[in-house]
Scaffold this active site. Structure first.
Site, PDB file in Angstrom:
ATOM      1  N   LYS A  26     -20.003  -0.494  98.780  1.00  8.97           N
ATOM      2  CA  LYS A  26     -19.134   0.213  99.741  1.00  8.97           C
ATOM      3  C   LYS A  26     -17.728  -0.391  99.754  1.00  8.97           C
ATOM      4  O   LYS A  26     -16.736   0.330  99.666  1.00  8.97           O
ATOM      5  CB  LYS A  26     -19.738   0.142 101.145  1.00  8.97           C
ATOM      6  N   GLU A  72     -17.372  -8.016 108.950  1.00  6.89           N
ATOM      7  CA  GLU A  72     -17.738  -8.267 107.554  1.00  6.89           C
ATOM      8  C   GLU A  72     -17.477  -9.719 107.178  1.00  6.89           C
ATOM      9  O   GLU A  72     -16.948 -10.496 107.946  1.00  6.89           O
ATOM     10  CB  GLU A  72     -16.994  -7.309 106.630  1.00  6.89           C
ATOM     11  N   ARG A  73     -17.838 -10.078 105.949  1.00  7.13           N
ATOM     12  CA  ARG A  73     -17.810 -11.470 105.509  1.00  7.13           C
ATOM     13  C   ARG A  73     -16.384 -11.968 105.306  1.00  7.13           C
ATOM     14  O   ARG A  73     -15.533 -11.246 104.801  1.00  7.13           O
ATOM     15  CB  ARG A  73     -18.595 -11.622 104.206  1.00  7.13           C
TER      16      ARG A  73
END
Length: 345
Positions: A154, A189-190
């Site tokens: 994604k 997110e990361r």
């Protein structure tokens, strides 16, 4: 003037319950505690009790501590000075660069788009990615969802679209009269992915046209939740005052729903379907209905959407569908065959 002050009665995770005997704060007001703790008024729980989200300094709070209302709400810097920079919801630079200098700040809850100003556009953005352009084109002024489970590409696809749209836009001689800027929201997110995106935008020479705001996976749910709203505020400003068309990217909108669910549990709300907060639909509406095109400019959004356990019927995922004009679903089977983007036509 006497400031509204309260006493911290309890602290559960990132949610504090505060009793205000002297004055009452407003919803969305910022409060402070000892040693620089920052709290945010979310809702009332009786005549004098309020639920506050702890945004910073949770480990510095204790029962019985005095909490002071500041009379202000969360505001983010706006204008061209944030292009090429990474900020957090407090407007502070998190990219290691100089301090952000902005002449104006905007309340992230100050949504004032008038219905009569909203317009629709029938053009499309060309990405150069054939499976996208042919089967699920990006509508200019619309919203596109990139659905997929963990690790199916994604973020890579979103970044590639970001680069390709910019490249084609600036090669188009007819469009040079109107500026295009990008706003990227990193929600839940990361940190590694956030750094990779920053380096890639530098390498492809589009960073100076992009404003980034991060509320990463390691942040508490209140920060992750509010990061999406802050990003929408920045996009609205570029649309309304910057004479710009805006490409709005968010990775990942599911984490916005997930953060709201965590906070709802901590405020002891009765959960709705699949265990999500009962206010999920209204929160999704409050976010998406800000990303509209007006007579002043166009906002086109591309949203990465994590699908937990590859279950597209999850209520958090389903709550996003009504706002999308185009959908792209990434397949794990196609991904495992080494085909990118991993779309099962």
């Amino acid at each position: 003037m006497i400031k509204n002050t309260g006493i911290l009665e309890s602290l559960s995770g990132q949610v504090a319950k505060v009793r205000f005997d002297i004055g009452k704060p407003l919803i969305n007001e910022i409060c402070t505690g000892a040693s620089g703790s920052i709290l945010f008024v979310y809702s009332s729980d009786g005549d004098n009790s309020f639920y506050l989200y702890v945004l910073e300094g949770e480990n510095k709070l204790s029962k019985g501590m005095e909490i002071v209302a500041t009379g202000k709400s969360i505001s983010v810097p706006i204008g061209n000075n944030i292009l090429g920079r990474v900020i957090d919801i407090f407007g502070q630079a998190v990219d290691g660069g100089d301090e952000i200098v902005a002449s104006q700040y905007k309340n992230i809850f100050d949504w004032q788009t008038d219905y009569s100003d909203v317009v629709t556009v029938k053009d499309i953005w060309e990405t150069g990615i054939k499976v996208i352009d042919f089967f699920s084109p990006l509508v200019k002024g619309g919203k596109t969802g990139l659905f997929g489970g963990a690790g199916v590409g994604k973020t890579i696809l979103l970044t590639e679209i970001m680069h390709n749209v910019f490249s084609s836009k600036f090669k188009d001689e007819e469009s040079k009269a109107r500026k295009v800027v990008s706003v990227f929201a990193g929600v839940g997110e990361r940190i590694r992915e956030g750094r990779e995106l920053l380096d890639e935008l530098k390498e492809k020479r589009v960073l100076d046209k992009t404003a980034l705001i991060y509320g990463l996976m390691g942040e508490n749910p209140a920060v992750r939740f509010l990061t999406a709203m802050a990003a929408a505020t920045i996009a609205e400003d570029f649309r309304d005052t910057g004479d710009s068309d805006v490409l709005f990217f968010i990775d990942n909108i599911f984490r916005f729903a997930q953060a709201g669910s965590e906070l709802s549990t901590l405020t002891q709300n009765t959960p709705s379907e699949d265990g999500y907060q009962p206010t999920l639909s209204s929160e999704m509406a409050a976010f998406h209905e800000r990303l509209v095109s007006t007579k002043k400019g166009v906002i086109s959004s591309i949203e990465a959407i994590y699908v937990p356990s590859d279950d597209s019927l999850d209520q958090g995922v389903q709550s996003i569908y009504p706002y999308l004009d185009s959908t792209v679903s990434l397949s794990r089977d196609v991904y495992q065959n080494g085909i990118f983007p991993a779309v099962d036509i």
